[in-house]
Design an enzyme around this catalytic site. Structure first.
Site, PDB file in Angstrom:
ATOM      1  N   ARG A 190      27.786  76.286 103.430  1.00  0.00           N
ATOM      2  CA  ARG A 190      29.050  76.965 103.661  1.00  0.00           C
ATOM      3  C   ARG A 190      29.041  78.343 103.010  1.00  0.00           C
ATOM      4  NH1 ARG A 190      29.899  74.418 107.184  1.00  0.00           N
ATOM      5  NH2 ARG A 190      31.705  73.238 107.840  1.00  0.00           N
TER       6      ARG A 190
ATOM      7  N   GLU B 142      33.517  84.346 108.945  1.00  0.00           N
ATOM      8  CA  GLU B 142      32.732  84.217 110.172  1.00  0.00           C
ATOM      9  C   GLU B 142      33.565  84.630 111.380  1.00  0.00           C
ATOM     10  OE1 GLU B 142      31.041  80.271 110.312  1.00  0.00           O
ATOM     11  OE2 GLU B 142      30.002  80.553 108.423  1.00  0.00           O
TER      12      GLU B 142
ATOM     13  N   HIS C 260      25.829  80.377 112.335  1.00  0.00           N
ATOM     14  CA  HIS C 260      26.316  79.014 112.064  1.00  0.00           C
ATOM     15  C   HIS C 260      25.780  78.034 113.132  1.00  0.00           C
ATOM     16  CE1 HIS C 260      29.827  76.723 109.980  1.00  0.00           C
ATOM     17  NE2 HIS C 260      28.859  75.895 110.328  1.00  0.00           N
TER      18      HIS C 260
HETATM   19  N1  LIG Z   1      25.348  74.961 108.879  1.00  0.00           N
HETATM   20  C1  LIG Z   1      25.851  73.951 109.510  1.00  0.00           C
HETATM   21  O1  LIG Z   1      26.050  73.996 110.719  1.00  0.00           O
HETATM   22  C2  LIG Z   1      26.217  72.711 108.768  1.00  0.00           C
HETATM   23  C3  LIG Z   1      26.080  71.476 109.397  1.00  0.00           C
HETATM   24  C4  LIG Z   1      26.453  70.323 108.698  1.00  0.00           C
HETATM   25  C5  LIG Z   1      26.921  70.428 107.409  1.00  0.00           C
HETATM   26  N2  LIG Z   1      27.055  71.642 106.838  1.00  0.00           N
HETATM   27  C6  LIG Z   1      27.531  71.775 105.460  1.00  0.00           C
HETATM   28  O2  LIG Z   1      26.645  71.076 104.614  1.00  0.00           O
HETATM   29  C7  LIG Z   1      27.361  70.410 103.615  1.00  0.00           C
HETATM   30  C8  LIG Z   1      26.584  69.207 103.156  1.00  0.00           C
HETATM   31  O3  LIG Z   1      26.522  68.231 104.182  1.00  0.00           O
HETATM   32  P1  LIG Z   1      26.042  66.730 103.886  1.00  0.00           P
HETATM   33  O4  LIG Z   1      26.253  65.972 105.137  1.00  0.00           O
HETATM   34  O5  LIG Z   1      24.699  66.719 103.255  1.00  0.00           O
HETATM   35  O6  LIG Z   1      27.134  66.314 102.811  1.00  0.00           O
HETATM   36  P2  LIG Z   1      27.025  65.154 101.731  1.00  0.00           P
HETATM   37  O7  LIG Z   1      28.429  64.846 101.342  1.00  0.00           O
HETATM   38  O8  LIG Z   1      26.171  64.043 102.231  1.00  0.00           O
HETATM   39  O9  LIG Z   1      26.262  65.837 100.508  1.00  0.00           O
HETATM   40  C9  LIG Z   1      26.831  66.753  99.646  1.00  0.00           C
HETATM   41  C10 LIG Z   1      26.150  66.601  98.306  1.00  0.00           C
HETATM   42  O10 LIG Z   1      26.595  67.641  97.448  1.00  0.00           O
HETATM   43  C11 LIG Z   1      26.695  67.107  96.137  1.00  0.00           C
HETATM   44  N3  LIG Z   1      27.550  67.957  95.330  1.00  0.00           N
HETATM   45  C12 LIG Z   1      28.900  68.019  95.321  1.00  0.00           C
HETATM   46  N4  LIG Z   1      29.316  68.925  94.405  1.00  0.00           N
HETATM   47  C13 LIG Z   1      28.205  69.436  93.835  1.00  0.00           C
HETATM   48  C14 LIG Z   1      27.986  70.432  92.834  1.00  0.00           C
HETATM   49  N5  LIG Z   1      29.009  71.041  92.228  1.00  0.00           N
HETATM   50  N6  LIG Z   1      26.718  70.720  92.500  1.00  0.00           N
HETATM   51  C15 LIG Z   1      25.678  70.095  93.103  1.00  0.00           C
HETATM   52  N7  LIG Z   1      25.827  69.137  94.046  1.00  0.00           N
HETATM   53  C16 LIG Z   1      27.079  68.823  94.410  1.00  0.00           C
HETATM   54  C17 LIG Z   1      27.243  65.718  96.360  1.00  0.00           C
HETATM   55  O11 LIG Z   1      26.991  64.869  95.263  1.00  0.00           O
HETATM   56  C18 LIG Z   1      26.479  65.285  97.607  1.00  0.00           C
HETATM   57  O12 LIG Z   1      25.304  64.595  97.261  1.00  0.00           O
HETATM   58  C19 LIG Z   1      28.691  70.051 104.300  1.00  0.00           C
HETATM   59  O13 LIG Z   1      29.723  69.950 103.369  1.00  0.00           O
HETATM   60  C20 LIG Z   1      28.910  71.187 105.261  1.00  0.00           C
HETATM   61  O14 LIG Z   1      29.756  72.131 104.664  1.00  0.00           O
HETATM   62  C21 LIG Z   1      26.695  72.786 107.483  1.00  0.00           C
HETATM   63  O1  LIG Z   2      30.199  71.167 108.795  1.00  0.00           O
HETATM   64  C1  LIG Z   2      29.573  71.075 109.849  1.00  0.00           C
HETATM   65  O2  LIG Z   2      29.458  70.012 110.467  1.00  0.00           O
HETATM   66  C2  LIG Z   2      28.846  72.273 110.346  1.00  0.00           C
HETATM   67  O3  LIG Z   2      29.197  73.399 109.647  1.00  0.00           O
HETATM   68  C3  LIG Z   2      28.888  72.448 111.815  1.00  0.00           C
HETATM   69  O4  LIG Z   2      29.973  73.236 112.213  1.00  0.00           O
HETATM   70  P1  LIG Z   2      30.224  73.446 113.782  1.00  0.00           P
HETATM   71  O5  LIG Z   2      30.711  72.148 114.310  1.00  0.00           O
HETATM   72  O6  LIG Z   2      31.246  74.534 113.887  1.00  0.00           O
HETATM   73  O7  LIG Z   2      28.925  73.815 114.384  1.00  0.00           O
END
Ligand SMILES: NC(=O)c1ccc[n+]([C@@H]2O[C@H](COP(=O)([O-])OP(=O)(O)OC[C@H]3O[C@@H](n4cnc5c(N)ncnc54)[C@H](O)[C@@H]3O)[C@@H](O)[C@H]2O)c1
Ligand SMILES: O=C(O)[C@H](O)COP(=O)(O)O
Length: 523
Positions: free
Chosen positions: A228, A257, A275
């Site tokens: 994020r 964004e 993204h």
């Molecule tokens: N770029 C994209 O399109 C995309 C896609 C999916 C998810 N994401 C982002 O990725 C993030 C992670 O996804 P996920 O499915 O692995 O989530 P998740 O909940 O499985 O994992 C998050 C991890 O972060 C850890 N965490 C929380 N606070 C912390 C801190 N202060 N320091 C270190 N670690 C900490 C938690 O313990 C957990 O293990 C989501 O929250 C989302 O914002 C982005």
């Molecule tokens: O948190 C998520 O699942 C990702 O950031 C994906 O976002 P999007 O659905 O807008 O691609």
């Protein structure tokens, strides 16, 4: 008709569970283009639509917000909770796609693939300008070892990288199982060659990599953010790119964004995607399918399993909870009607098999049922806790290993401004719920229908007098139970009828000398 508004581009195939069901209308249109938002029961979004309090106010019928993805930072979950709107997401549908994208970004970053690609397309052949580094033998620092972090670690290990992790919730056992080195944040900063963040954006993680912490990284470090925007502070990044401390940066996400005004995009060493982490056919099908199935469960009155603001519970788990849920709702409603006064605290105690279930859910259900009698707004298990706290009502849950003679029981005590009341109930398999004690009086009745609670002195003739008055008003008594603590002291009567009692009957009963208190209760 249950109306669903799909505001962001979401896989149509993934909506199949809803498309195939009856009485569901699906409109795919951005919220900004829809004039009649008030008609919708459900809202589907990805990360683009901002679900603000203002938007929710325009959607008074909204019952469920479905995030077809992981991050819910574009949704005001606190406001949704206050309004009793369930928020669900699709926690693992895009994990693999995002881990793969992150790995592709890391590989592109250290081998300068995007820059080299641009150069070749400009008809250049500058092989010495794009000398990169091997990933093999380097240390990848992963901040946040959740679903995506874990998948990324597996891929990095396959490339011969050492993987160091900082995650405050990571156990030693889990890190050993996955084969990563568990570090504190400073160690990871000092040692990693490439640092990638995979946490949600929260108050704690906003600016986790900032001017001070990036300063503690190795000179020549690569930084990656596919989680994020804002977890790595963009101004700090610019500073360290300018002075050469950070060698390169890969970004899939930005503080704003699209990132129209950020200076970051001017740096040659920064590579970026718009993204795209979750943007694969597979991930989009997965997340849309996951949330559609959940919304269908909700429409069918079943338990949703991936709610952000409800205790998570499978259908199986709810089957165990259901009898106690019904009992809790009956007790909550009974006490609210019975105690017509401001309330300071509610204590709910579980015993026997009732103590083995998902008690948090049942407690909220009881509080919702209690508050419903007093507030003219949508109250459910989602917002019950928040609304109670806002009104200064403290609630305490106790789980006891004592056995007071019932295989299960639930006792609710309400401390009001003037008095305290207490009801104990039990749920008997194949027989239903029973109230076994009211304010310390032992009794046994089924809490349902049109009820009358009478508190009186234990003297001969009182039951006859009550029967006579009810008979005079042509009221047929369906059931009747009495309870007392001691001979000649105070006693209670619990009666049930086929129809509600009107005020003249209640007044006539109250006029009897031996009657202390009369209360009609509808359950
Ligand atoms: N770029 C994209 O399109 C995309 C896609 C999916 C998810 N994401 C982002 O990725 C993030 C992670 O996804 P996920 O499915 O692995 O989530 P998740 O909940 O499985 O994992 C998050 C991890 O972060 C850890 N965490 C929380 N606070 C912390 C801190 N202060 N320091 C270190 N670690 C900490 C938690 O313990 C957990 O293990 C989501 O929250 C989302 O914002 C982005
Ligand atoms: O948190 C998520 O699942 C990702 O950031 C994906 O976002 P999007 O659905 O807008 O691609």
């Amino acid at each position: 008709m249950f109306r669903v508004l799909v505001s962001d581009p979401i896989s149509r195939d993934g909506l199949e569970p809803l498309l195939e069901a009856e009485n569901i209308e699906i409109v795919q249109k951005n919220v900004a283009e829809e004039e009649n938002l008030a008609q919708y029961d459900a809202l589907f979004v990805r990360s683009a639509t901002k679900v603000t309090e203002q938007l929710m106010n325009q959607m008074p019928n909204l019952k469920i917000i479905a995030r077809a993805g992981v991050g819910v930072d574009n949704i005001d979950v606190d406001q949704a909770t206050r309004k009793g709107i369930i928020v669900i997401n699709a926690p693992d549908g895009n994990t693999i796609s995002t881990a793969e994208h992150t790995f592709a970004m890391i590989a592109s970053l250290v081998r300068h693939i995007p820059q080299a690609n641009m150069s070749v397309k400009n008809r250049e052949w500058k092989r010495s300008s794009f000398v990169g580094s091997e990933l093999h033998g380097k240390m990848l620092g992963i901040v946040g070892l959740g679903r995506i972090g874990t998948e990324l670690a597996r891929r990095a290990k396959a490339f011969g990288m050492r993987v160091a992790v900082f995650d405050p919730f990571l156990t030693k056992e889990r890190s050993e199982k996955i084969g990563v080195e568990k570090h504190d944040f400073e160690e990871l900063l000092n040692q990693a060659d490439i640092i990638t963040v995979h946490t949600p954006l929260t108050k704690e993680t906003k600016g986790l990599l900032n001017k001070e912490t990036i300063g503690k990284t190795k000179k020549g470090v690569y930084l990656v953010n596919c989680a994020r925007g804002g977890i790595i502070d963009e101004d700090a990044l610019c500073t360290y790119l300018e002075n050469g401390h950070v060698r390169g940066v890969a970004l899939d996400v930005f503080e704003v964004e699209p990132p129209e005004h950020t200076r970051l995009l001017e740096f040659e060493q920064v590579i970026a995607t718009p993204h795209l982490g979750a943007s694969t056919k597979e991930a989009q099908l997965n997340v849309a399918y996951q949330v559609s199935k959940e919304v269908l469960l909700f429409i069918q009155g079943k338990q949703v399993t991936t709610s952000i603001n409800l205790p998570a519970m499978s259908d199986e788990a709810y089957k165990k909870v259901a009898p106690y849920d019904t009992l809790a709702q009956k007790i909550g409603s009974f006490l609210s009607q019975y105690m017509n006064q401001p309330v300071q605290s509610i204590t709910i105690e579980y015993e026997g098999t009732a103590a083995e279930i998902e008690t948090a859910y049942v407690t909220k259900s009881m509080i919702a049922s209690f508050l419903k009698q007093r507030m003219d707004i949508n109250i459910n298990t989602v917002n019950a806790g928040v609304l109670a706290r806002e009104r200064g009502i403290q609630f305490i849950e106790k789980v006891s290993d004592q056995n007071s003679g019932y295989s299960n029981s639930m006792k609710v005590t309400i401390h009001g401004e003037q008095t305290t009341s207490e009801i104990k109930g039990t749920s008997i398999p194949h027989f239903g719920e029973r109230i076994v004690s009211v304010n310390g009086f032992s009794i046994d009745f089924h809490p349902s229908g049109h009820l009358l609670y009478i508190q009186h002195t234990d003297v001969p003739g009182v039951i006859g007098n009550v029967g006579r008055i009810l008979g005079n008003h042509s009221v047929n008594i369906a059931t009747m139970q009495v309870g007392r603590k001691e001979k000649g002291g105070e006693a209670i009567m619990m009666l049930s009828f086929d129809r509600p009692l009107d005020q003249p009957i209640l007044s006539a009963l109250t006029e009897l000398d031996e009657i202390v208190f009369v209360k009609a209760i509808e359950l």
